[in-house]
Enzyme design. Structure first.
Site, PDB file in Angstrom:
ATOM      1  N   ALA A  83      -0.647 -46.678  -5.741  1.00  0.00           N
ATOM      2  CA  ALA A  83      -0.755 -47.670  -6.675  1.00  0.00           C
ATOM      3  C   ALA A  83      -1.817 -47.311  -7.646  1.00  0.00           C
ATOM      4  O   ALA A  83      -2.643 -46.670  -7.512  1.00  0.00           O
ATOM      5  CB  ALA A  83      -0.983 -49.075  -6.257  1.00  0.00           C
ATOM      6  N   GLN A  84      -1.428 -47.777  -9.082  1.00  0.00           N
ATOM      7  CA  GLN A  84      -2.476 -47.659  -9.925  1.00  0.00           C
ATOM      8  C   GLN A  84      -3.086 -48.958  -9.439  1.00  0.00           C
ATOM      9  O   GLN A  84      -2.461 -50.284  -9.960  1.00  0.00           O
ATOM     10  CB  GLN A  84      -1.666 -47.728 -11.201  1.00  0.00           C
ATOM     11  CG  GLN A  84      -2.586 -47.725 -12.463  1.00  0.00           C
ATOM     12  CD  GLN A  84      -3.922 -48.625 -12.767  1.00  0.00           C
ATOM     13  OE1 GLN A  84      -4.879 -48.501 -12.198  1.00  0.00           O
ATOM     14  NE2 GLN A  84      -3.352 -49.788 -13.008  1.00  0.00           N
ATOM     15  N   THR A 126      -0.693 -58.306  -2.961  1.00  0.00           N
ATOM     16  CA  THR A 126      -2.270 -58.665  -3.457  1.00  0.00           C
ATOM     17  C   THR A 126      -2.404 -59.991  -3.735  1.00  0.00           C
ATOM     18  O   THR A 126      -1.607 -60.755  -4.371  1.00  0.00           O
ATOM     19  CB  THR A 126      -2.517 -57.730  -4.720  1.00  0.00           C
ATOM     20  OG1 THR A 126      -3.923 -58.352  -5.076  1.00  0.00           O
ATOM     21  CG2 THR A 126      -1.554 -57.871  -5.739  1.00  0.00           C
ATOM     22  N   GLU A 128      -4.015 -61.259  -6.356  1.00  0.00           N
ATOM     23  CA  GLU A 128      -3.854 -61.238  -7.451  1.00  0.00           C
ATOM     24  C   GLU A 128      -2.691 -61.931  -7.908  1.00  0.00           C
ATOM     25  O   GLU A 128      -2.432 -62.531  -9.032  1.00  0.00           O
ATOM     26  CB  GLU A 128      -3.999 -59.771  -8.172  1.00  0.00           C
ATOM     27  CG  GLU A 128      -5.359 -59.199  -8.160  1.00  0.00           C
ATOM     28  CD  GLU A 128      -6.211 -60.029  -9.116  1.00  0.00           C
ATOM     29  OE1 GLU A 128      -6.012 -60.456 -10.218  1.00  0.00           O
ATOM     30  OE2 GLU A 128      -7.391 -60.005  -8.676  1.00  0.00           O
ATOM     31  N   TYR A 150      -1.151 -55.646 -13.693  1.00  0.00           N
ATOM     32  CA  TYR A 150      -1.143 -55.313 -12.279  1.00  0.00           C
ATOM     33  C   TYR A 150      -0.535 -56.134 -11.306  1.00  0.00           C
ATOM     34  O   TYR A 150       0.387 -55.752 -10.546  1.00  0.00           O
ATOM     35  CB  TYR A 150      -2.727 -54.982 -11.921  1.00  0.00           C
ATOM     36  CG  TYR A 150      -2.955 -54.921 -10.280  1.00  0.00           C
ATOM     37  CD1 TYR A 150      -2.587 -53.574  -9.941  1.00  0.00           C
ATOM     38  CD2 TYR A 150      -3.237 -55.935  -9.445  1.00  0.00           C
ATOM     39  CE1 TYR A 150      -3.094 -53.374  -8.339  1.00  0.00           C
ATOM     40  CE2 TYR A 150      -3.513 -55.804  -8.277  1.00  0.00           C
ATOM     41  CZ  TYR A 150      -3.285 -54.477  -7.767  1.00  0.00           C
ATOM     42  OH  TYR A 150      -3.713 -54.270  -6.308  1.00  0.00           O
ATOM     43  N   LYS A 154       2.786 -55.923  -9.105  1.00  0.00           N
ATOM     44  CA  LYS A 154       2.885 -55.934  -7.684  1.00  0.00           C
ATOM     45  C   LYS A 154       3.847 -57.246  -7.286  1.00  0.00           C
ATOM     46  O   LYS A 154       4.335 -57.212  -6.257  1.00  0.00           O
ATOM     47  CB  LYS A 154       1.347 -56.181  -7.331  1.00  0.00           C
ATOM     48  CG  LYS A 154       0.576 -54.908  -7.120  1.00  0.00           C
ATOM     49  CD  LYS A 154       0.773 -54.242  -5.879  1.00  0.00           C
ATOM     50  CE  LYS A 154      -0.374 -53.267  -6.008  1.00  0.00           C
ATOM     51  NZ  LYS A 154      -0.088 -52.432  -4.491  1.00  0.00           N
TER      52      LYS A 154
HETATM   53  P1  NAP Z   1      -7.035 -47.051  -3.716  1.00  0.00           P
HETATM   54  O1  NAP Z   1      -8.421 -46.669  -3.116  1.00  0.00           O
HETATM   55  O2  NAP Z   1      -7.296 -46.922  -5.501  1.00  0.00           O
HETATM   56  O3  NAP Z   1      -5.864 -45.890  -3.397  1.00  0.00           O
HETATM   57  C1  NAP Z   1      -4.883 -46.025  -4.213  1.00  0.00           C
HETATM   58  C2  NAP Z   1      -4.108 -44.544  -3.974  1.00  0.00           C
HETATM   59  O4  NAP Z   1      -2.905 -44.315  -4.518  1.00  0.00           O
HETATM   60  C3  NAP Z   1      -4.755 -43.339  -4.318  1.00  0.00           C
HETATM   61  O5  NAP Z   1      -4.763 -42.311  -3.314  1.00  0.00           O
HETATM   62  C4  NAP Z   1      -4.289 -42.914  -5.567  1.00  0.00           C
HETATM   63  O6  NAP Z   1      -4.406 -41.423  -5.681  1.00  0.00           O
HETATM   64  C5  NAP Z   1      -2.829 -43.192  -5.137  1.00  0.00           C
HETATM   65  N1  NAP Z   1      -2.061 -43.111  -6.320  1.00  0.00           N
HETATM   66  C6  NAP Z   1      -2.151 -43.590  -7.419  1.00  0.00           C
HETATM   67  N2  NAP Z   1      -0.968 -43.454  -8.308  1.00  0.00           N
HETATM   68  C7  NAP Z   1      -0.225 -42.857  -7.437  1.00  0.00           C
HETATM   69  C8  NAP Z   1       1.350 -42.343  -7.847  1.00  0.00           C
HETATM   70  N3  NAP Z   1       1.944 -42.319  -9.093  1.00  0.00           N
HETATM   71  N4  NAP Z   1       2.070 -41.738  -6.752  1.00  0.00           N
HETATM   72  C9  NAP Z   1       1.272 -41.509  -5.466  1.00  0.00           C
HETATM   73  N5  NAP Z   1       0.110 -41.903  -5.268  1.00  0.00           N
HETATM   74  C10 NAP Z   1      -0.509 -42.607  -6.013  1.00  0.00           C
HETATM   75  O7  NAP Z   1      -6.476 -48.390  -3.460  1.00  0.00           O
HETATM   76  P2  NAP Z   1      -7.262 -49.067  -2.015  1.00  0.00           P
HETATM   77  O8  NAP Z   1      -8.185 -50.095  -2.220  1.00  0.00           O
HETATM   78  O9  NAP Z   1      -6.919 -48.171  -0.869  1.00  0.00           O
HETATM   79  O10 NAP Z   1      -5.829 -50.036  -1.838  1.00  0.00           O
HETATM   80  C11 NAP Z   1      -4.433 -49.775  -1.435  1.00  0.00           C
HETATM   81  C12 NAP Z   1      -3.323 -50.463  -1.719  1.00  0.00           C
HETATM   82  O11 NAP Z   1      -3.796 -51.894  -1.484  1.00  0.00           O
HETATM   83  C13 NAP Z   1      -3.094 -50.442  -3.153  1.00  0.00           C
HETATM   84  O12 NAP Z   1      -1.782 -50.505  -3.363  1.00  0.00           O
HETATM   85  C14 NAP Z   1      -3.704 -51.679  -3.851  1.00  0.00           C
HETATM   86  O13 NAP Z   1      -3.316 -52.029  -4.888  1.00  0.00           O
HETATM   87  C15 NAP Z   1      -3.542 -52.631  -2.839  1.00  0.00           C
HETATM   88  N6  NAP Z   1      -4.655 -53.530  -2.782  1.00  0.00           N
HETATM   89  C16 NAP Z   1      -5.842 -53.496  -2.542  1.00  0.00           C
HETATM   90  C17 NAP Z   1      -6.958 -54.319  -2.525  1.00  0.00           C
HETATM   91  C18 NAP Z   1      -8.443 -53.963  -2.320  1.00  0.00           C
HETATM   92  O14 NAP Z   1      -9.099 -54.908  -2.198  1.00  0.00           O
HETATM   93  N7  NAP Z   1      -8.605 -52.911  -1.980  1.00  0.00           N
HETATM   94  C19 NAP Z   1      -6.594 -55.749  -2.474  1.00  0.00           C
HETATM   95  C20 NAP Z   1      -5.161 -55.918  -3.030  1.00  0.00           C
HETATM   96  C21 NAP Z   1      -4.273 -55.189  -2.961  1.00  0.00           C
HETATM   97  P3  NAP Z   1      -5.210 -40.831  -6.753  1.00  0.00           P
HETATM   98  O15 NAP Z   1      -6.689 -40.650  -6.170  1.00  0.00           O
HETATM   99  O16 NAP Z   1      -4.625 -39.478  -7.046  1.00  0.00           O
HETATM  100  O17 NAP Z   1      -5.409 -41.827  -8.063  1.00  0.00           O
END
Ligand code: NAP
Length: 343
Positions: A83-84, A126, A128, A150, A154
């Site tokens: 995700a972005q 999320t 959000e 965002y 989502k």
């Molecule tokens: P993260 O660390 O930002 O990881 C996102 C991953 O997605 C990264 O590996 C990124 O790669 C990849 N990505 C981005 N654009 C892409 C594309 N076009 N095609 C394929 N891959 C792509 O996020 P996280 O904290 O692990 O969160 C995991 C998921 O949970 C996400 O979807 C996030 O929105 C959701 N979420 C997270 C939280 C939280 O508190 N952490 C809360 C609610 C929801 P690059 O490094 O190349 O950018």
């Protein structure tokens, strides 16, 4: 090996890296799909799993490489983390955010329907989504009122996941994730930015840090525990959606105070609004507020009720807010001293 195969998109992100390790420990064959580049490779290195995940190139903007990944991995379980994921960026890049987070999930689910219809699907949804729905604890029946591009992107992915479950009979689930943090959080995210700054300031490597809205209230848990819940979601007899949260709420100001205290920096707050400052024992300004980090529309408070996850999955967030902040600061200091980080 337990004979199961999992495909994790965005596997070099925070959650993807933790889940990769968990599934390897459980004996899965793990396929990790991510974009080109090695921006998250450090996470796999710190977790000691570098080279143990079968890597596949995948960008959610491109359908053909999604189909390739599904054909190569032949997964029993798919976890979609790609995700972005940065809310503030979504205000500046709403179209890209929608292409990846919304239409990207349509590409993935549709490819799955054709190439891997029996696989079980987890979507990282999320908190959000709730946006401005009052201040009560949110559960699986609370309405959504997203307040950022965002969250809107989502929301589409959330309902599409529900729709593929209902209309196509696929095993597709949402985890409605409240904030979860860890030493593996990306450096651009608030909690990591703060814990890094606290550690760097104690070492004399940084003077101060600028942040946005100090009054935002969030429910912060530990990412390592959340990926265990995500795995449990896909082990249930029937697909369903679950809130994952701690049920506790704290302000950004509190997070900063707790993290700085863990680094040995007692802060007092002076002023208000954009003039508010965090000042240390020696009278030095260590925290400033900057408009640059304010969201054009912010969510005042997010607090989750994860009682369904506890009842059905036997899962509960264990790590407390203060311990999480202290662990993150300790990890920053250990990294700076060239020591191994406990993850
Ligand atoms: P993260 O660390 O930002 O990881 C996102 C991953 O997605 C990264 O590996 C990124 O790669 C990849 N990505 C981005 N654009 C892409 C594309 N076009 N095609 C394929 N891959 C792509 O996020 P996280 O904290 O692990 O969160 C995991 C998921 O949970 C996400 O979807 C996030 O929105 C959701 N979420 C997270 C939280 C939280 O508190 N952490 C809360 C609610 C929801 P690059 O490094 O190349 O950018």
């Amino acid at each position: 090996m337990n004979g199961k195969r999992a495909l994790i998109t965005g596997y070099r992100g925070q959650d993807g890296a933790y889940l990769s390790r968990l599934l390897l420990e459980k004996g899965y064959q793990v396929y990790g799909a991510d974009r080109a580049g090695d921006s998250g490779q450090w996470r796999l290195r710190e977790l000691g799993i570098e080279g143990r995940v079968q890597e596949l190139p995948l960008d959610l903007l491109e359908t053909s490489n999604i189909i390739d990944a599904l054909e190569k991995a032949r997964p029993d379980e798919i976890y979609n983390f790609a995700a972005q994921s940065f809310v503030l960026v979504s205000f500046a890049q709403p179209v890209l955010t929608a292409e990846v987070n919304a239409v990207g999930v349509a590409r993935l689910l549709e490819a799955m329907r054709k190439a891997a219809p029996e696989a079980r699907f987890f979507q990282a949804s999320t908190a959000e989504l709730f946006g401005s729905t009052g201040s009560a604890q949110k559960n699986e029946t609370t309405d959504f009122h997203p307040k950022s591009p965002y969250a809107v992107s989502k929301l589409y992915a959330h309902w599409l996941t529900v729709n593929y479950r209902q209309a196509q009979g696929m095993y597709a689930c949402n985890g409605i994730l409240f904030n979860h943090e860890s030493p593996l959080r990306g450096e651009e995210f608030l909690t990591r930015k703060i814990t890094m700054a606290a550690a760097r300031i104690t070492k004399g490597l940084q003077e101060k840090v600028a942040v946005g809205n100090l009054d935002a209230l969030r429910d912060w848990g530990y990412a390592k525990e959340y990926v265990d819940a995500m795995w449990r979601i896909l082990q249930q007899p029937e697909p369903d959606d679950y809130i994952l949260a701690t049920g506790e709420v704290h302000s950004v100001r509190e997070f900063i105070g707790t993290a700085f205290a863990a680094a040995g920096l007692g802060l007092r707050w002076e002023g208000s609004g954009l003039q508010e400052k965090g000042v240390d024992q020696d009278g030095k300004v260590r925290v400033e507020v900057s408009k640059e980090f304010y969201r054009p529309a912010d969510v005042k408070e997010l607090i989750g009720d994860a009682s369904k996850a506890e009842r059905v999955l036997g899962w509960k967030a264990r790590t407390k807010f203060g311990d999480l902040a202290a662990m993150m600061v300790d990890s920053e200091i250990r990294r700076m001293e060239g020591k191994k980080v406990e993850l």
